[in-house]
Enzyme design. Structure first.
Site, PDB file in Angstrom:
ATOM      1  N   CYS A 275       0.788  -1.242   0.000  1.00  0.00           N
ATOM      2  CA  CYS A 275       0.000   0.000   0.000  1.00  0.00           C
ATOM      3  C   CYS A 275       0.816   1.287   0.000  1.00  0.00           C
ATOM      4  O   CYS A 275       0.718   2.075  -0.943  1.00  0.00           O
ATOM      5  CB  CYS A 275      -0.949  -0.005   1.187  1.00  0.00           C
ATOM      6  SG  CYS A 275      -2.267  -1.209   0.982  1.00  0.00           S
TER       7      CYS A 275
HETATM    8  N1  LIG Z   1      -3.544  -5.147   1.298  1.00  0.00           N
HETATM    9  C1  LIG Z   1      -3.885  -4.147   2.092  1.00  0.00           C
HETATM   10  O1  LIG Z   1      -3.444  -4.051   3.230  1.00  0.00           O
HETATM   11  C2  LIG Z   1      -4.842  -3.076   1.593  1.00  0.00           C
HETATM   12  C3  LIG Z   1      -5.400  -2.198   2.533  1.00  0.00           C
HETATM   13  C4  LIG Z   1      -6.280  -1.228   2.080  1.00  0.00           C
HETATM   14  C5  LIG Z   1      -6.579  -1.116   0.743  1.00  0.00           C
HETATM   15  N2  LIG Z   1      -5.988  -1.968  -0.162  1.00  0.00           N
HETATM   16  C6  LIG Z   1      -6.367  -1.816  -1.570  1.00  0.00           C
HETATM   17  O2  LIG Z   1      -7.354  -2.807  -1.862  1.00  0.00           O
HETATM   18  C7  LIG Z   1      -7.178  -3.312  -3.191  1.00  0.00           C
HETATM   19  C8  LIG Z   1      -6.938  -4.804  -3.147  1.00  0.00           C
HETATM   20  O3  LIG Z   1      -5.738  -5.031  -2.439  1.00  0.00           O
HETATM   21  P1  LIG Z   1      -5.297  -6.501  -1.977  1.00  0.00           P
HETATM   22  O4  LIG Z   1      -4.053  -6.353  -1.195  1.00  0.00           O
HETATM   23  O5  LIG Z   1      -6.470  -7.201  -1.406  1.00  0.00           O
HETATM   24  O6  LIG Z   1      -4.951  -7.125  -3.416  1.00  0.00           O
HETATM   25  P2  LIG Z   1      -4.677  -8.647  -3.800  1.00  0.00           P
HETATM   26  O7  LIG Z   1      -3.751  -8.616  -4.950  1.00  0.00           O
HETATM   27  O8  LIG Z   1      -4.312  -9.425  -2.584  1.00  0.00           O
HETATM   28  O9  LIG Z   1      -6.108  -9.170  -4.279  1.00  0.00           O
HETATM   29  C9  LIG Z   1      -6.767  -8.729  -5.423  1.00  0.00           C
HETATM   30  C10 LIG Z   1      -7.542  -9.919  -5.975  1.00  0.00           C
HETATM   31  O10 LIG Z   1      -8.374  -9.494  -7.057  1.00  0.00           O
HETATM   32  C11 LIG Z   1      -8.467 -10.581  -7.974  1.00  0.00           C
HETATM   33  N3  LIG Z   1      -9.003 -10.112  -9.250  1.00  0.00           N
HETATM   34  C12 LIG Z   1      -8.420  -9.348 -10.198  1.00  0.00           C
HETATM   35  N4  LIG Z   1      -9.282  -9.123 -11.209  1.00  0.00           N
HETATM   36  C13 LIG Z   1     -10.436  -9.731 -10.889  1.00  0.00           C
HETATM   37  C14 LIG Z   1     -11.718  -9.827 -11.519  1.00  0.00           C
HETATM   38  N5  LIG Z   1     -11.969  -9.251 -12.690  1.00  0.00           N
HETATM   39  N6  LIG Z   1     -12.673 -10.546 -10.901  1.00  0.00           N
HETATM   40  C15 LIG Z   1     -12.451 -11.141  -9.716  1.00  0.00           C
HETATM   41  N7  LIG Z   1     -11.263 -11.070  -9.068  1.00  0.00           N
HETATM   42  C16 LIG Z   1     -10.274 -10.370  -9.646  1.00  0.00           C
HETATM   43  C17 LIG Z   1      -7.043 -11.122  -8.023  1.00  0.00           C
HETATM   44  O11 LIG Z   1      -6.987 -12.416  -8.550  1.00  0.00           O
HETATM   45  C18 LIG Z   1      -6.657 -11.035  -6.546  1.00  0.00           C
HETATM   46  O12 LIG Z   1      -6.928 -12.239  -5.866  1.00  0.00           O
HETATM   47  C19 LIG Z   1      -6.025  -2.513  -3.787  1.00  0.00           C
HETATM   48  O13 LIG Z   1      -6.550  -1.392  -4.453  1.00  0.00           O
HETATM   49  C20 LIG Z   1      -5.249  -2.076  -2.563  1.00  0.00           C
HETATM   50  O14 LIG Z   1      -4.519  -0.890  -2.788  1.00  0.00           O
HETATM   51  C21 LIG Z   1      -5.148  -2.956   0.241  1.00  0.00           C
END
Ligand SMILES: NC(=O)c1ccc[n+]([C@@H]2O[C@H](COP(=O)([O-])OP(=O)(O)OC[C@H]3O[C@@H](n4cnc5c(N)ncnc54)[C@H](O)[C@@H]3O)[C@@H](O)[C@H]2O)c1
Length: 449
Positions: A275
């Site tokens: 992040c």
């Molecule tokens: N990881 C954190 O601590 C955190 C905290 C707050 C916000 N965020 C934000 O949240 C969002 C997700 O982060 P994350 O860490 O969970 O990401 P991640 O990479 O762990 O997970 C994203 C998931 O989305 C899936 N995906 C992609 N395209 C897809 C589709 N068309 N249909 C269904 N699934 C699909 C991927 O396969 C993956 O499993 C990002 O924008 C990130 O910046 C993350």
């Protein structure tokens, strides 16, 4: 009143924690991802990443039948549910701006489903997206694909996520605040009612606002935290030039000032993870594209880029030429309690040490499988902290896992070829270590070393 049925698109850290959070409170939730392996693990009760407490909660939800994972099938899932959280990844492009390809694809499927749906549905963007994205990218795709009007035929909200990896599930069910940006009153009311039901008597402050303000709140929050880290690292670097100064004491005293607060004032090798680095870069790129150069944020990023390399500099100061020297690395994950190595500070450290010809052995309680996929056979891995230290010329503490805090000077002296320790996270008491071995810590003035 019937609880709304929830779908979550993207079952990564945010999506899965959101899904398990709602399912644990007896909402009926479908988690949808394009990654078959991830969904198979989820349906077998195994979180696809290390997150304390999540496995038990996931198993409970599956047993109760409140949660199921599905591969693809986004359109069907939208038709079967009332509300959809979109939590797909928004990674950085080389210029720092965010790549919206996953978002666009997910939203396109949602729009197609909404075309066939005649009941009211609210789409909620949970992924971190720069200001303007929900209004200017998500809304037009939904309207184009559904041939319907957002705000009239269906709802749209932006609801940023503030969970911290390592305590993600707890953060999901005990949020500090809930930010609801909405395109219209009705969409926001639906989401507010959902959270009122979810948190019940422990409802955090709810901020209702516009879509773009909600988007900016997430970036502003992460930028503030990253700024605190680069700020204290700057003070640490100044301390190192002042004999007898210690950033740890400076930070403790500063943190007692209520206007400053004690959190995120731990000097170290800088911030990493999925992040902060990505979000700072995205906010800089977004701001520049709008005509404002946010110099403060550029500096925050610059300090963070240099900070891990200080570990290598200390190493060279103490060992001279690193060719053939054995370096023990304690900690690979970007922070304790996770196996996530995205933008982990250890990556530039290891790359630089390898360039200098060092031999590296590393240990981490949970991140070794992830590290193996990054470093292949360029480095060795140990099965314990003590075995990692064996015959090493220098040890660098990179991640502050609790088990590393228990190591004593004797552990280093007994096992290493020469007991040289670089404390990159300020976990050891300098008084104890300086007397017994060669000890360098970030932000510790020279005469104390
Ligand atoms: N990881 C954190 O601590 C955190 C905290 C707050 C916000 N965020 C934000 O949240 C969002 C997700 O982060 P994350 O860490 O969970 O990401 P991640 O990479 O762990 O997970 C994203 C998931 O989305 C899936 N995906 C992609 N395209 C897809 C589709 N068309 N249909 C269904 N699934 C699909 C991927 O396969 C993956 O499993 C990002 O924008 C990130 O910046 C993350």
């Amino acid at each position: 009143m019937r609880k709304p049925k929830i779908s979550v698109i993207g079952a990564g850290y945010v999506g899965l924690c959101t899904a398990v959070g709602f399912a644990s409170k007896n909402y009926n939730v479908v988690a949808c991802d394009v990654d078959e392996e991830k969904i198979a693990k989820i349906n077998a009760g195994i979180p696809p990443f290390h997150e304390p407490g999540l496995q038990e909660k996931l198993s409970d939800c599956l047993k109760k039948g409140n949660l199921k994972g599905v591969v693809g099938q986004t359109e069907r899932v939208i038709l079967e549910t009332d509300l959809t959280f979109v939590a797909v990844g928004t990674p950085s492009k080389p210029d720092g701006s965010i790549d919206l390809k996953y978002m666009e694809s997910a939203v396109c499927s949602i729009g197609k489903a909404l075309k066939q749906k005649d009941t009211y549905h609210v789409t909620i963007i949970k992924s971190t997206v720069v200001p303007g994205t929900t209004q200017n990218t998500v809304k037009p795709i939904l309207e184009r694909e559904s041939k319907k009007a957002v705000g009239k035929d269906f709802g749209l909200c932006m609801n940023p996520e503030f969970l911290r990896q390592g305590s993600a599930f707890q953060d999901t069910i005990n949020a500090d605040r809930v930010v609801i940006g909405s395109i219209d009153e009705r969409s926001g009311n639906v989401l507010e009612d959902l959270y009122k039901g979810f948190y019940s008597t422990r409802l955090p402050t709810i901020i209702r606002t516009s879509l773009s303000t909600a988007e900016l709140i997430k970036y502003a929050s992460n930028s503030m935290l990253a700024t605190k880290i680069s700020f204290i690292n700057t003070i640490a670097n100044i301390c190192e030039q002042i004999p007898g100064a210690d950033v740890k004491v400076v930070a403790t005293a500063m943190g007692l000032d209520k206007r400053i607060g004690p959190l995120f004032l731990d000097a170290g090798l800088g911030y990493g993870g999925s992040c902060f680095p990505k979000d700072i870069k995205a906010l800089i790129a977004c701001s520049k594209s709008l005509g404002y150069d946010p110099e403060l944020l550029d500096s925050v990023e610059q300090v963070n880029k240099m900070q891990p390399l200080k570990a290598v500099m200390f190493c060279k100061d103490m060992l001279g030429d690193l060719e053939g020297k054995k370096i023990a690395i304690l900690g690979l994950a970007f922070k304790p309690d996770t196996d996530d190595m995205r933008e982990a500070r250890v990556i530039p450290i290891i790359h630089q040490l390898l360039k200098e010809g060092a031999n590296i052995t590393a240990y981490d309680p949970v991140a070794i499988p992830v590290a193996k996929s990054i470093f292949k056979n360029q480095i060795q891995f140990a099965d314990s902290a003590i075995n990692c230290l064996k015959n090493a010329d220098c040890c660098i503490l990179v991640t502050e896992w609790p088990e590393f805090k228990k190591l004593t000077p004797e552990d280093f002296i007994k096992n290493m070829r020469q007991p040289v320790l670089i404390d990159g996270r300020r976990v050891y008491d300098p008084e104890t270590f300086v007397r017994k071995m060669t000890f360098v810590a970030l932000g510790l003035g020279q005469s104390s070393n």
